[in-house]
Scaffold this motif. Structure first.
Motif, PDB file in Angstrom:
ATOM      1  N   SER A  33      -8.024  -9.990 -24.205  1.00 19.29           N
ATOM      2  CA  SER A  33      -6.760  -9.295 -23.681  1.00 19.29           C
ATOM      3  C   SER A  33      -6.460  -7.956 -24.093  1.00 19.29           C
ATOM      4  N   ASP A  34      -6.296  -8.050 -25.494  1.00 18.94           N
ATOM      5  CA  ASP A  34      -5.932  -6.909 -26.115  1.00 18.94           C
ATOM      6  C   ASP A  34      -7.113  -5.767 -25.661  1.00 18.94           C
ATOM      7  N   LEU A  35      -8.364  -5.940 -25.864  1.00 22.20           N
ATOM      8  CA  LEU A  35      -9.432  -5.109 -25.624  1.00 22.20           C
ATOM      9  C   LEU A  35      -9.107  -4.482 -23.910  1.00 22.20           C
ATOM     10  N   ARG A  36      -9.054  -5.532 -22.943  1.00 24.70           N
ATOM     11  CA  ARG A  36      -8.715  -5.264 -21.677  1.00 24.70           C
ATOM     12  C   ARG A  36      -7.743  -4.270 -21.627  1.00 24.70           C
ATOM     13  N   LYS A  37      -6.174  -4.511 -22.222  1.00 24.14           N
ATOM     14  CA  LYS A  37      -5.127  -3.785 -21.972  1.00 24.14           C
ATOM     15  C   LYS A  37      -5.347  -2.286 -22.561  1.00 24.14           C
ATOM     16  N   ASN A  38      -6.099  -2.102 -23.419  1.00 25.22           N
ATOM     17  CA  ASN A  38      -6.497  -0.971 -24.175  1.00 25.22           C
ATOM     18  C   ASN A  38      -7.579  -0.243 -23.358  1.00 25.22           C
ATOM     19  N   ILE A  39      -8.384  -0.619 -22.719  1.00 24.12           N
ATOM     20  CA  ILE A  39      -9.340  -0.185 -21.712  1.00 24.12           C
ATOM     21  C   ILE A  39      -8.436   0.430 -20.513  1.00 24.12           C
ATOM     22  N   GLU A  40      -7.633  -0.513 -19.919  1.00 28.72           N
ATOM     23  CA  GLU A  40      -6.849  -0.231 -18.844  1.00 28.72           C
ATOM     24  C   GLU A  40      -5.752   0.937 -19.206  1.00 28.72           C
ATOM     25  N   ALA A  41      -5.407   1.029 -20.510  1.00 29.83           N
ATOM     26  CA  ALA A  41      -4.555   2.204 -20.783  1.00 29.83           C
ATOM     27  C   ALA A  41      -5.265   3.471 -20.852  1.00 29.83           C
ATOM     28  N   LEU A  42      -6.590   3.372 -21.522  1.00 24.11           N
ATOM     29  CA  LEU A  42      -7.122   4.459 -21.519  1.00 24.11           C
ATOM     30  C   LEU A  42      -7.618   4.994 -19.976  1.00 24.11           C
ATOM     31  N   GLN A  43      -7.927   4.240 -19.073  1.00 25.83           N
ATOM     32  CA  GLN A  43      -8.222   4.463 -17.771  1.00 25.83           C
ATOM     33  C   GLN A  43      -7.146   5.093 -16.878  1.00 25.83           C
ATOM     34  N   ASN A  44      -5.755   4.364 -17.097  1.00 25.34           N
ATOM     35  CA  ASN A  44      -4.711   4.597 -16.172  1.00 25.34           C
ATOM     36  C   ASN A  44      -4.155   5.906 -16.967  1.00 25.34           C
ATOM     37  N   ASN A  45      -4.317   6.561 -18.274  1.00 28.50           N
ATOM     38  CA  ASN A  45      -4.016   7.646 -18.707  1.00 28.50           C
ATOM     39  C   ASN A  45      -4.948   8.631 -18.922  1.00 28.50           C
ATOM     40  N   GLU A  46      -6.238   8.234 -18.269  1.00 29.66           N
ATOM     41  CA  GLU A  46      -7.290   9.327 -18.331  1.00 29.66           C
ATOM     42  C   GLU A  46      -7.558  10.080 -19.691  1.00 29.66           C
ATOM     43  N   VAL A  47      -7.662   8.871 -20.715  1.00 29.44           N
ATOM     44  CA  VAL A  47      -7.723   9.646 -22.037  1.00 29.44           C
ATOM     45  C   VAL A  47      -9.248   9.931 -22.182  1.00 29.44           C
ATOM     46  N   ALA A  48      -9.796  11.146 -22.533  1.00 33.08           N
ATOM     47  CA  ALA A  48     -10.873  11.919 -22.502  1.00 33.08           C
ATOM     48  C   ALA A  48     -11.365  11.662 -24.110  1.00 33.08           C
ATOM     49  N   SER A  49     -10.290  11.728 -25.229  1.00 30.50           N
ATOM     50  CA  SER A  49     -10.793  11.734 -26.478  1.00 30.50           C
ATOM     51  C   SER A  49      -9.517  11.014 -27.222  1.00 30.50           C
ATOM     52  N   LEU A  50     -10.009  10.651 -28.387  1.00 31.93           N
ATOM     53  CA  LEU A  50      -8.833   9.843 -29.226  1.00 31.93           C
ATOM     54  C   LEU A  50      -8.745   9.919 -30.674  1.00 31.93           C
ATOM     55  N   ARG A  51      -7.812   9.754 -31.258  1.00 35.53           N
ATOM     56  CA  ARG A  51      -7.818   9.670 -32.659  1.00 35.53           C
ATOM     57  C   ARG A  51      -7.248   8.311 -32.944  1.00 35.53           C
ATOM     58  N   THR A  52      -7.583   7.616 -34.049  1.00 39.95           N
ATOM     59  CA  THR A  52      -7.247   6.326 -34.226  1.00 39.95           C
ATOM     60  C   THR A  52      -7.673   5.864 -35.644  1.00 39.95           C
ATOM     61  N   LEU A  53      -6.941   4.732 -36.040  1.00 40.85           N
ATOM     62  CA  LEU A  53      -7.331   4.167 -37.197  1.00 40.85           C
ATOM     63  C   LEU A  53      -8.460   2.798 -37.187  1.00 40.85           C
ATOM     64  N   VAL A  54      -9.542   2.770 -37.879  1.00 44.25           N
ATOM     65  CA  VAL A  54     -10.466   1.914 -37.985  1.00 44.25           C
ATOM     66  C   VAL A  54     -10.254   1.053 -39.081  1.00 44.25           C
ATOM     67  N   ASN A  55     -10.147  -0.353 -39.025  1.00 46.29           N
ATOM     68  CA  ASN A  55     -10.118  -1.325 -40.133  1.00 46.29           C
ATOM     69  C   ASN A  55     -11.679  -1.572 -40.590  1.00 46.29           C
ATOM     70  N   LEU A  56     -11.542  -0.926 -42.026  1.00 44.49           N
ATOM     71  CA  LEU A  56     -13.264  -1.225 -42.551  1.00 44.49           C
ATOM     72  C   LEU A  56     -13.379  -2.479 -43.058  1.00 44.49           C
ATOM     73  N   GLY A  57     -12.385  -3.309 -43.027  1.00 45.77           N
ATOM     74  CA  GLY A  57     -12.409  -4.629 -43.699  1.00 45.77           C
ATOM     75  C   GLY A  57     -11.425  -4.706 -45.168  1.00 45.77           C
ATOM     76  N   SER A  58     -11.012  -5.906 -45.302  1.00 42.95           N
ATOM     77  CA  SER A  58      -9.899  -6.176 -46.223  1.00 42.95           C
ATOM     78  C   SER A  58      -8.761  -4.986 -46.123  1.00 42.95           C
ATOM     79  N   GLU A  59      -8.094  -4.876 -44.924  1.00 40.86           N
ATOM     80  CA  GLU A  59      -7.233  -3.995 -44.595  1.00 40.86           C
ATOM     81  C   GLU A  59      -7.332  -2.571 -45.173  1.00 40.86           C
ATOM     82  N   VAL A  60      -8.717  -2.128 -45.262  1.00 40.01           N
ATOM     83  CA  VAL A  60      -8.725  -0.652 -45.456  1.00 40.01           C
ATOM     84  C   VAL A  60      -9.121   0.119 -44.468  1.00 40.01           C
ATOM     85  N   TYR A  61      -8.244   1.112 -44.098  1.00 42.67           N
ATOM     86  CA  TYR A  61      -8.461   1.774 -42.802  1.00 42.67           C
ATOM     87  C   TYR A  61      -8.747   3.010 -43.082  1.00 42.67           C
ATOM     88  N   VAL A  62      -9.723   3.736 -42.066  1.00 41.70           N
ATOM     89  CA  VAL A  62      -9.881   5.012 -42.093  1.00 41.70           C
ATOM     90  C   VAL A  62      -9.559   5.640 -40.713  1.00 41.70           C
TER      91      VAL A  62
END
Length: 133
Positions: A33-62
């Motif tokens: 459901s979260d993935l679906r909402k994120n994809i739909e948000a990308l589509q609706n807002n026509e997002v071509a590129s993105l800057r985000t945080l990625v969890n590498l594990g053990s709550e370590v983000y990059v």
């Protein structure tokens, strides 16, 4: 003795459904459901590129830059990921949710069937031994 063995099998099936399948279903549906909402948000807002945080594990983000959001990698299980277009990912999510719900339903029907068989066997034993109800 057969009655006790059958009851133990039913209990194991019920535990499997309650402790494994139902929580897995809830978790998978929430993630999808979260993935679906994120994809739909990308589509609706026509997002071509993105800057985000990625969890590498053990709550370590990059911080990550995604230059093209037109495709997305989806975890399909067992540590495998598949690259999908937005449309393909949404279809995969729909199919996966339906399959998980179907598995829970199948086990629920199997448990009901086994319980009915146990009741029938117990009734037969009661009649053979002429035990009053």
């Amino acid at each position: 003795m057969m009655d006790n063995t059958a009851q133990q099998k039913v209990q194991k099936f019920e535990e499997f459904v309650d402790k494994r399948l139902k929580p897995d279903l809830v978790h998978a549906v929430a993630e999808r459901s979260d993935l679906r909402k994120n994809i739909e948000a990308l589509q609706n807002n026509e997002v071509a590129s993105l800057r985000t945080l990625v969890n590498l594990g053990s709550e370590v983000y990059v911080q990550a830059d995604i230059p093209c959001t037109r495709s997305i990698c989806v975890d399909i299980g067992l540590g495998f990921h598949v690259e999908f277009t937005w449309h393909e990912a949404l279809e995969f999510i729909r199919i996966r949710e339906a399959r998980l719900a179907s598995q829970v339903e199948e086990y629920t029907h199997l448990i009901a069937s086994i319980k009915a068989q146990i009741k029938l066997v117990c009734e037969g034993i009661r009649e053979l031994l002429q035990i009053p109800v």
